[in-house]
Design a protein around this motif. Structure first.
Motif, PDB file in Angstrom:
ATOM      1  N   ARG A 302      36.397 -42.365   3.632  1.00  0.00           N
ATOM      2  CA  ARG A 302      36.804 -43.040   4.868  1.00  0.00           C
ATOM      3  C   ARG A 302      35.627 -43.079   5.827  1.00  0.00           C
ATOM      4  O   ARG A 302      35.016 -42.059   6.108  1.00  0.00           O
ATOM      5  N   PHE A 303      35.309 -44.268   6.288  1.00  0.00           N
ATOM      6  CA  PHE A 303      34.239 -44.426   7.271  1.00  0.00           C
ATOM      7  C   PHE A 303      34.867 -44.792   8.615  1.00  0.00           C
ATOM      8  O   PHE A 303      35.921 -45.430   8.651  1.00  0.00           O
ATOM      9  N   PRO A 304      34.211 -44.405   9.714  1.00  0.00           N
ATOM     10  CA  PRO A 304      34.757 -44.791  11.024  1.00  0.00           C
ATOM     11  C   PRO A 304      34.571 -46.285  11.255  1.00  0.00           C
ATOM     12  O   PRO A 304      33.587 -46.873  10.810  1.00  0.00           O
ATOM     13  N   VAL A 305      35.530 -46.889  11.931  1.00  0.00           N
ATOM     14  CA  VAL A 305      35.459 -48.334  12.209  1.00  0.00           C
ATOM     15  C   VAL A 305      35.802 -48.587  13.673  1.00  0.00           C
ATOM     16  O   VAL A 305      36.483 -47.774  14.301  1.00  0.00           O
ATOM     17  N   ARG A 306      35.291 -49.716  14.208  1.00  0.00           N
ATOM     18  CA  ARG A 306      35.778 -50.155  15.512  1.00  0.00           C
ATOM     19  C   ARG A 306      35.736 -51.677  15.569  1.00  0.00           C
ATOM     20  O   ARG A 306      34.842 -52.313  15.009  1.00  0.00           O
ATOM     21  N   ALA A 307      36.747 -52.224  16.244  1.00  0.00           N
ATOM     22  CA  ALA A 307      36.801 -53.672  16.429  1.00  0.00           C
ATOM     23  C   ALA A 307      35.813 -54.049  17.518  1.00  0.00           C
ATOM     24  O   ALA A 307      35.635 -53.320  18.489  1.00  0.00           O
ATOM     25  N   LEU A 308      35.162 -55.200  17.339  1.00  0.00           N
ATOM     26  CA  LEU A 308      34.121 -55.586  18.290  1.00  0.00           C
ATOM     27  C   LEU A 308      34.591 -56.671  19.262  1.00  0.00           C
ATOM     28  O   LEU A 308      33.802 -57.180  20.055  1.00  0.00           O
ATOM     29  N   GLU A 309      35.887 -57.031  19.221  1.00  0.00           N
ATOM     30  CA  GLU A 309      36.409 -58.030  20.180  1.00  0.00           C
ATOM     31  C   GLU A 309      36.996 -57.292  21.374  1.00  0.00           C
ATOM     32  O   GLU A 309      37.652 -56.274  21.221  1.00  0.00           O
ATOM     33  N   ASP A 310      36.795 -57.846  22.566  1.00  0.00           N
ATOM     34  CA  ASP A 310      37.313 -57.193  23.762  1.00  0.00           C
ATOM     35  C   ASP A 310      38.757 -57.573  24.058  1.00  0.00           C
ATOM     36  O   ASP A 310      39.405 -56.945  24.872  1.00  0.00           O
ATOM     37  N   ASP A 311      39.275 -58.634  23.384  1.00  0.00           N
ATOM     38  CA  ASP A 311      40.613 -59.103  23.748  1.00  0.00           C
ATOM     39  C   ASP A 311      41.723 -58.530  22.860  1.00  0.00           C
ATOM     40  O   ASP A 311      42.850 -58.979  22.910  1.00  0.00           O
ATOM     41  N   LEU A 312      41.386 -57.541  22.038  1.00  0.00           N
ATOM     42  CA  LEU A 312      42.432 -56.915  21.217  1.00  0.00           C
ATOM     43  C   LEU A 312      43.061 -55.804  22.038  1.00  0.00           C
ATOM     44  O   LEU A 312      42.372 -54.921  22.530  1.00  0.00           O
ATOM     45  N   ILE A 313      44.374 -55.856  22.185  1.00  0.00           N
ATOM     46  CA  ILE A 313      45.023 -54.944  23.135  1.00  0.00           C
ATOM     47  C   ILE A 313      46.059 -54.037  22.485  1.00  0.00           C
ATOM     48  O   ILE A 313      46.495 -53.065  23.075  1.00  0.00           O
ATOM     49  N   LYS A 314      46.441 -54.339  21.255  1.00  0.00           N
ATOM     50  CA  LYS A 314      47.501 -53.531  20.635  1.00  0.00           C
ATOM     51  C   LYS A 314      46.959 -52.192  20.154  1.00  0.00           C
ATOM     52  O   LYS A 314      45.755 -52.035  19.953  1.00  0.00           O
ATOM     53  N   PRO A 315      47.850 -51.210  19.959  1.00  0.00           N
ATOM     54  CA  PRO A 315      47.406 -49.892  19.496  1.00  0.00           C
ATOM     55  C   PRO A 315      46.813 -49.955  18.079  1.00  0.00           C
ATOM     56  O   PRO A 315      47.027 -50.929  17.344  1.00  0.00           O
ATOM     57  N   LEU A 316      46.091 -48.892  17.708  1.00  0.00           N
ATOM     58  CA  LEU A 316      45.476 -48.828  16.380  1.00  0.00           C
ATOM     59  C   LEU A 316      46.543 -48.631  15.317  1.00  0.00           C
ATOM     60  O   LEU A 316      47.523 -47.924  15.532  1.00  0.00           O
ATOM     61  N   THR A 317      46.310 -49.248  14.170  1.00  0.00           N
ATOM     62  CA  THR A 317      47.183 -49.004  13.033  1.00  0.00           C
ATOM     63  C   THR A 317      46.331 -48.995  11.763  1.00  0.00           C
ATOM     64  O   THR A 317      45.145 -49.275  11.798  1.00  0.00           O
ATOM     65  N   GLU A 318      46.977 -48.651  10.643  1.00  0.00           N
ATOM     66  CA  GLU A 318      46.216 -48.446   9.406  1.00  0.00           C
ATOM     67  C   GLU A 318      46.005 -49.754   8.649  1.00  0.00           C
ATOM     68  O   GLU A 318      46.953 -50.499   8.420  1.00  0.00           O
ATOM     69  N   PHE A 319      44.764 -49.977   8.247  1.00  0.00           N
ATOM     70  CA  PHE A 319      44.433 -51.138   7.423  1.00  0.00           C
ATOM     71  C   PHE A 319      43.700 -50.698   6.158  1.00  0.00           C
ATOM     72  O   PHE A 319      43.008 -49.683   6.151  1.00  0.00           O
ATOM     73  N   ALA A 320      43.861 -51.521   5.092  1.00  0.00           N
ATOM     74  CA  ALA A 320      43.003 -51.406   3.907  1.00  0.00           C
ATOM     75  C   ALA A 320      42.095 -52.632   3.907  1.00  0.00           C
ATOM     76  O   ALA A 320      42.398 -53.637   4.552  1.00  0.00           O
TER      77      ALA A 320
END
Ligand SMILES: *Cc1c(COP(=O)(O)O)cnc(C)c1O
Length: 401
Positions: A302-320
């Motif tokens: 597992r590597f750390p990830v972050r979204a690079l868009e500023d307009d995403l507002i929903k909480p984090l959830t799990e993705f594959a």
């Protein structure tokens, strides 16, 4: 290479169609200085973790003088970049021609081995045309040790069993200037106890062989930080290794060596990828198991990830993730934590890919293209910021008292 403040600045400037590797020279420099200042012996960089010439130059500029090379290709690469570096050929199975070229053309004096056959091969390949055997070899016998405390095993392929170590140490002693013992506890060792256990085995081998040992090389395995893999501080590894090294029955002037790969370069690189399609909680991204995400696919790292868009507002959830190739196996199960409203066209930064990540990219299926840029911000995680909690408070470390 262009320089940006961070991944968002790269996306704003390039809106890249291909993945972009982001390199952080300051992070690699900091790791190099940490090892050269704090490890109580010689730190040699294990080149296989990331053979990037830029990285190798940064490590050299920050005090790393020794390089663990495993193939004639790595010997030539590092010698071409660093004429004054000390190279150590630490793959226990080499070809006679590779040894000959390394010794006579590139000045490589240090070799590892785990069989009598390999010892004979090294001795023959370093004997000159007049029949004079080399008198300046450092030969290190690789001992098999347990990988039970590490995330990736290196226990089955190489290393002489303790039961067979004494005669090999005695035979090797006859052919070298300096005799060493080396081992590898496996990659991403999560506790210093891995090294304590291995050094106990070294003690048993030396005692049985009754030979003078000049070098103890504790190999690689020093951890970095990933989701759910938060190791104790590296200082604690160094303290435990030094204490158990000092207690070994070895020559008074014996040297302590280590071969960090991952720990020196994990923080060096991250990668920007783009979501090309979303299917429920699966994101189809433009890099994958044939790219920098080999370990994410093949050992479920597992590597750390972050979204690079500023307009995403929903909480984090799990993705594959699915990678870009047409291969079903190009799949990384994660889970990777990203905003629930992420969608096709959005960019993601995946962190901690400097070790066994950026170095693994292939061109399979035509998806190898990649850009590179330098960024100035901090890596997503670091063992070198001096802000880690006291590891004695955590429960996966042996007590130092
Ligand atoms: C891979 C390897 C290393 C580096 O291991 P890390 O876990 O990345 O520190 C060191 N020495 C040898 C012989 C290796 O094969």
């Amino acid at each position: 290479m262009h320089q940006y403040s961070d991944a968002k600045a790269v996306v704003r400037a390039l809106a890249p169609d291909e993945p972009v590797i982001l390199n952080r020279p300051h992070a690699a420099a900091r790791a190099a200085r940490f090892f050269t200042e704090k490890f109580p012996g010689t730190s040699m960089y294990a080149v296989k973790a990331n053979p990037s010439p830029d990285l190798i130059q940064i490590l050299w500029d920050n005090g790393v003088t020794h390089y663990d090379v495993a193939s004639i290709g790595e010997v030539r690469l590092v010698r071409g970049l660093l004429p004054d570096a000390t190279l150590c050929f630490m793959h226990p199975v080499k070809t006679p021609r590779a040894i000959k070229e390394a010794y006579f053309d590139h000045g490589v004096k240090t070799y590892s081995l785990d069989t009598v056959e390999e010892l004979e091969k090294i001795v023959a390949a370093t004997t000159d045309e007049h029949g004079n055997a080399a008198s300046d070899l450092n030969l290190l016998v690789r001992l098999r040790v347990s990988s039970e405390h590490s995330q990736l095993s290196l226990a089955s392929k190489f290393g002489v069993d303790l039961a067979d170590a004494a005669p090999l140490l005695q035979a090797t002693r006859q052919h070298c200037d300096a005799l060493g013992v080396c081992f590898h506890v496996g990659s991403q060792a999560m506790t210093p106890f891995a090294y304590v256990q291995a050094l106990e085995r070294v003690r048993a081998a030396i005692a049985e062989a009754a030979v003078t040992v000049d070098i103890v090389d504790v190999g690689g395995g020093f951890p970095s930080v990933y989701p759910d893999l938060e190791p104790p501080a590296l200082e604690d590894f160094f303290v435990m290794i030094h204490r158990h090294f000092e207690a070994l029955p070895i020559s008074y002037s014996a040297e302590l060596w280590a071969e960090p790969g991952r720990a020196l370069c994990a923080e060096y690189s991250s990668i920007i990828v783009r979501v090309e399609k979303r299917r429920d909680n699966e994101l189809y991204i433009n890099d994958g198991s044939y790219g920098a995400l080999f370990d994410a696919a093949h050992v479920d790292w597992r590597f750390p990830v972050r979204a690079l868009e500023d307009d995403l507002i929903k909480p984090l959830t799990e993705f594959a993730f699915y990678g870009p190739t047409c291969d079903d196996a190009d799949y990384m199960k994660g889970p990777f934590m990203l905003p629930e409203d992420i969608q096709a066209g959005d960019y993601i930064e995946i962190g901690m890919l400097g070790a066994y990540g950026a170095a693994m990219k292939t061109d399979f299926n035509g998806f190898g293209a990649v850009e590179a840029a330098i960024v100035e911000d901090e890596p997503m995680a670091s063992l070198y910021r001096g802000d880690r909690p006291d590891p004695r408070a955590s429960d996966n470390v042996v007590s130092l008292r």
